[in-house]
Design an enzyme around this catalytic site. Sequence first.
Site, PDB file in Angstrom:
ATOM      1  N   CYS A   1       4.339  -1.589  -8.801  1.00  0.00           N
ATOM      2  CA  CYS A   1       2.924  -0.973  -8.292  1.00  0.00           C
ATOM      3  C   CYS A   1       3.038   0.096  -7.329  1.00  0.00           C
ATOM      4  CB  CYS A   1       2.312  -2.173  -7.928  1.00  0.00           C
ATOM      5  SG  CYS A   1       0.471  -1.874  -7.503  1.00  0.00           S
TER       6      CYS A   1
ATOM      7  N   GLU B   1       0.827  -1.137   0.114  1.00  0.00           N
ATOM      8  CA  GLU B   1      -0.114  -0.107  -0.107  1.00  0.00           C
ATOM      9  C   GLU B   1       0.742   1.017  -0.048  1.00  0.00           C
ATOM     10  OE1 GLU B   1      -3.189  -1.432  -1.118  1.00  0.00           O
ATOM     11  OE2 GLU B   1      -3.083   0.871  -0.364  1.00  0.00           O
ATOM     12  N   SER B   2       0.943   2.177  -1.152  1.00  0.00           N
ATOM     13  CA  SER B   2       1.820   3.087  -1.232  1.00  0.00           C
ATOM     14  C   SER B   2       1.641   4.487  -0.116  1.00  0.00           C
ATOM     15  CB  SER B   2       1.479   3.909  -2.484  1.00  0.00           C
ATOM     16  OG  SER B   2       0.428   4.392  -2.569  1.00  0.00           O
TER      17      SER B   2
ATOM     18  N   ILE C   1      -2.828  -5.318  -9.738  1.00  0.00           N
ATOM     19  CA  ILE C   1      -3.988  -5.269  -8.612  1.00  0.00           C
ATOM     20  C   ILE C   1      -4.128  -3.876  -8.260  1.00  0.00           C
ATOM     21  CG2 ILE C   1      -3.891  -6.135  -6.334  1.00  0.00           C
ATOM     22  CD1 ILE C   1      -2.530  -8.554  -7.343  1.00  0.00           C
TER      23      ILE C   1
ATOM     24  N   GLU D   1       6.592 -10.131  -9.591  1.00  0.00           N
ATOM     25  CA  GLU D   1       7.122 -10.937  -8.829  1.00  0.00           C
ATOM     26  C   GLU D   1       6.241 -11.863  -8.370  1.00  0.00           C
ATOM     27  OE1 GLU D   1       5.837  -7.989  -8.348  1.00  0.00           O
ATOM     28  OE2 GLU D   1       4.793  -7.760  -6.374  1.00  0.00           O
TER      29      GLU D   1
ATOM     30  N   ARG E   1      -3.120   6.791  -9.002  1.00  0.00           N
ATOM     31  CA  ARG E   1      -3.446   5.831  -8.402  1.00  0.00           C
ATOM     32  C   ARG E   1      -4.686   5.113  -8.406  1.00  0.00           C
ATOM     33  NH1 ARG E   1      -3.415   6.925  -2.478  1.00  0.00           N
ATOM     34  NH2 ARG E   1      -3.537   4.728  -2.074  1.00  0.00           N
TER      35      ARG E   1
ATOM     36  N   HIS F   1       2.974  -6.709 -11.282  1.00  0.00           N
ATOM     37  CA  HIS F   1       3.549  -7.379 -10.475  1.00  0.00           C
ATOM     38  C   HIS F   1       4.334  -8.599 -10.861  1.00  0.00           C
ATOM     39  CE1 HIS F   1       1.899  -5.300  -6.890  1.00  0.00           C
ATOM     40  NE2 HIS F   1       0.805  -5.433  -7.452  1.00  0.00           N
TER      41      HIS F   1
END
Lengths: 293, 195
Positions: free
Chosen positions: B78, B47-48, B133, B171, B105, B169
């Site tokens: 992200c 969560e940024s 996501i 990852e 965002r 993502h």
Amino acid sequence: METGTSRVKRGMAEMQKGGVIMDVMNAEQAKIAEAAGATAVMALERVPSDIRAAGGVARMADPTIVEEVMKVVSIPVMAKARIGHITEARVLESMGVDYIDESEVLTPADEVFHISKNEFTVPFVCGAKDLGEALRRIQEGAAMLRTKGEPGTGNIVEAVRHLRLINGQIRKVQNLSKDELYHEAKVLGVPYDLLLQVSESGKLPVVNFAAGGVATPADAALMMELGADGVFVGSGIFKSDSPEKFARAIVEATTHFKDYKLIAEVSKNLGTPMKGIEISKLHAAERMQDRGL
Amino acid sequence: MKIGVLALQGAVAEHIRSLEAAGAEAVAVKRIEELAELDGIVIPGGESTTIGKLIRKYGFLEALQEFSKQGKPLFGTCAGLIILADKIDGQDDAHLELMDMVVARNAFGRQRESFETDLPIKGIDEPIRAVFIRAPLIKEVGSSVDVLSVYNDEIVAARQGHLLACSFHPELTDDYRLHAYFVDMVKEATKTTSK
């Protein structure tokens, strides 16, 4: 382009790791939670300790509350549906809620069947107190797990019990031979394939958070120490004396769960945490963790 | 060569696994003192707003800007992309303000709109499986920024010298090519920066 895939649902929970998800009852509390560094908020009508105190049937929150919360924060918004209540879950999904908690904190709508969560686009989190429950929920489509603990008690002992049990059971199945795994799947009441996957990887295929009784920064850090991927805090924040300070302190303690000096620092002068309940004082019918096996 | 993954919040273990699979040594980073021994760093998804607060709280804002000044590569995925950006659409404050771009965002909508798709990326042969996501996107880039990937006319991956960012993502899949791309950037940088 595909939406609602298992990777997208489970991935959303991966992004919450190391974070704190906070229960909020209105827009103002949601803003406090976001400002304190919550990674998501759980919008509900009453926190678990109030649900306990009020008695009666606890249901999905009034959609107005959920909508208000969704309007004021930019972080993900979760909401609770009753166990087995397909329609409450569909209603929350239609509103655009980011994650649904099929939760034993609410009064179960179905004493036998959980929601078939694979059929939804929105991801679900479910509670589990042992490996059997955990894998049954995953089989039904849960993309995230949390310990059940004993919600609304401010007492960490049940969440500790559940996390220790699940992690111990995972270690045990890692050492089982194939024929023993067939038997263990039967004993646990879980699909063999899922159990084999856990046995081979040594971990659950989805993120597992701590929940149900986290009341202090040290409680949150303890659960991280025991291997939780993150923490849900229900009544612990907005039933404390100073919610802002508690919220910030729990976020910091979760990030730096092994930095004991830091935890000491953030725990200073927090005021009184929620009062809490001794588990043995609960009647059998008051134990939320025994709902939804 | 050692690459860190900023471990204040988010999908840290997945990045470590992917970096290792791409041939690098990877470590989780929780304190600014740990930056000195690194040749590059990944700012992961999460969560940024949370990561942004913790970055300030623990002195990473200045420390990572200094890290970048030394020419050491940063890779934001992200939330990490938002952290790297010069400007966040609709907000007065940004975070590290390193990459010359404006980001939006939650640009694709809420979680139910999250998706995965096959995505071509400049510099990588075949498309990669990209998982978006509650993803941000890049609305504008400066002249020094190289656009690496576009999805439905929107920029979802970009590079500016030693800085790499993507909306999705990498990852979360077993395809390590974008991590390998970043590992190559770090290798390149270690040749030119004095240690």
